[in-house]
Design an enzyme around this catalytic site. Sequence first.
Site, PDB file in Angstrom:
ATOM      1  N   PRO A   2       0.833  -1.212   0.000  1.00 24.87           N
ATOM      2  CA  PRO A   2       0.000   0.000   0.000  1.00 24.87           C
ATOM      3  C   PRO A   2       0.865   1.259   0.000  1.00 24.87           C
ATOM      4  O   PRO A   2       1.844   1.346   0.724  1.00 24.87           O
ATOM      5  CB  PRO A   2      -0.785  -0.113   1.305  1.00 24.87           C
ATOM      6  CG  PRO A   2      -0.672  -1.546   1.724  1.00 24.87           C
ATOM      7  CD  PRO A   2       0.634  -2.029   1.189  1.00 24.87           C
ATOM      8  N   GLU A   3       0.487   2.227  -0.838  1.00 19.59           N
ATOM      9  CA  GLU A   3       1.211   3.494  -0.878  1.00 19.59           C
ATOM     10  C   GLU A   3       0.371   4.564  -0.185  1.00 19.59           C
ATOM     11  O   GLU A   3      -0.707   4.273   0.340  1.00 19.59           O
ATOM     12  CB  GLU A   3       1.546   3.833  -2.330  1.00 19.59           C
ATOM     13  CG  GLU A   3       2.285   2.661  -2.974  1.00 19.59           C
ATOM     14  CD  GLU A   3       3.041   2.999  -4.257  1.00 19.59           C
ATOM     15  OE1 GLU A   3       3.327   4.172  -4.490  1.00 19.59           O
ATOM     16  OE2 GLU A   3       3.347   2.046  -4.999  1.00 19.59           O
ATOM     17  N   LYS A  51       2.842   6.690   5.154  1.00 22.65           N
ATOM     18  CA  LYS A  51       2.249   5.353   5.151  1.00 22.65           C
ATOM     19  C   LYS A  51       1.948   4.856   6.564  1.00 22.65           C
ATOM     20  O   LYS A  51       1.666   3.674   6.760  1.00 22.65           O
ATOM     21  CB  LYS A  51       3.188   4.393   4.424  1.00 22.65           C
ATOM     22  CG  LYS A  51       3.442   4.810   2.972  1.00 22.65           C
ATOM     23  CD  LYS A  51       4.109   3.706   2.209  1.00 22.65           C
ATOM     24  CE  LYS A  51       5.240   4.232   1.357  1.00 22.65           C
ATOM     25  NZ  LYS A  51       6.039   3.162   0.781  1.00 22.65           N
ATOM     26  N   ARG A 248      13.974  -2.958  -4.553  1.00 20.58           N
ATOM     27  CA  ARG A 248      12.557  -2.858  -4.897  1.00 20.58           C
ATOM     28  C   ARG A 248      12.408  -2.678  -6.399  1.00 20.58           C
ATOM     29  O   ARG A 248      13.276  -2.139  -7.068  1.00 20.58           O
ATOM     30  CB  ARG A 248      11.923  -1.670  -4.164  1.00 20.58           C
ATOM     31  CG  ARG A 248      12.104  -1.690  -2.644  1.00 20.58           C
ATOM     32  CD  ARG A 248      10.961  -2.393  -1.948  1.00 20.58           C
ATOM     33  NE  ARG A 248       9.682  -1.820  -2.300  1.00 20.58           N
ATOM     34  CZ  ARG A 248       9.151  -0.755  -1.696  1.00 20.58           C
ATOM     35  NH1 ARG A 248       9.773  -0.169  -0.713  1.00 20.58           N
ATOM     36  NH2 ARG A 248       7.981  -0.294  -2.067  1.00 20.58           N
TER      37      ARG A 248
END
Length: 259
Positions: A2-3, A51, A248
């Site tokens: 989730p961003e 976040k 990433r």
Amino acid sequence: MPEGDAVYRTAARLRGALDGRVLTRSDFRVPRHATADLSGRTVLENLSRGKHLLTRVEGGLTVHTHLRMDGSWRVLPAGRRTAPGDQVRLVLANEQWQAVGVRLGVVDLLKTADEHRVVGHLGPDLLGDDWDPAEAVRRLRETPERTIGEALLDQRNLAGIGTIYRAETLFLRGVWPWRKVGDIEDLDALVTLAQRLLAANRTHAATVTTGDRRPAGQTWVYGRAGRPCRRCGTRISRGEMGAQPQERLILWCGDCQPR
Ligand SMILES: [Zn+2]
């Protein structure tokens, strides 16, 4: 993962179910806070910082949670059983609703006065009322030798970007992800665009950066490895950025984002 926009929506859902209501039950399923009991306290507010999620309750306490890779908060009517097999880490319930935190990466309980210890390091929040692009640029410029791709994910520079918005923002600005921060003149336009992309998606679940909401049309490069670039037709490249084990995913167009 989730961003910022997804976390922002999660805070809004928690607000609707919990804010202003008295907790009738709390269930911390983490060893450190297994005996904590917030029942009888009113939830004052839920908010997101980048976040991170902060749930402030009466008596000067804050529940700090983070979704990390695949956590979520579900809101169910009070009394409804959760799905079997759910890895529930925290339940906060009132007479009407229960908020169930599943596979949360962080569950912590601290004094509201100590919130800076968990979110004080964050750079300007892209979806915060106090979003400050100049401060984000100032922080980015502190490490001119760093690649822009890594710097954009560092929440100390600016808070809320994950791998999707990183890839999409760099594509739209025509910036090669491995370019050094110090070699990018218009960082202001870069962070301003990232903020606009997150803000445009904060109220709905899909991540749309192209203006096309159809499932196959939502992004420029993210999720499109090997497919033709929507601008130039070159195959979209896929790689990883960052030192192990923190590397990433990154996607880019070798033509639209030249070295
Ligand atoms: Zn291209």
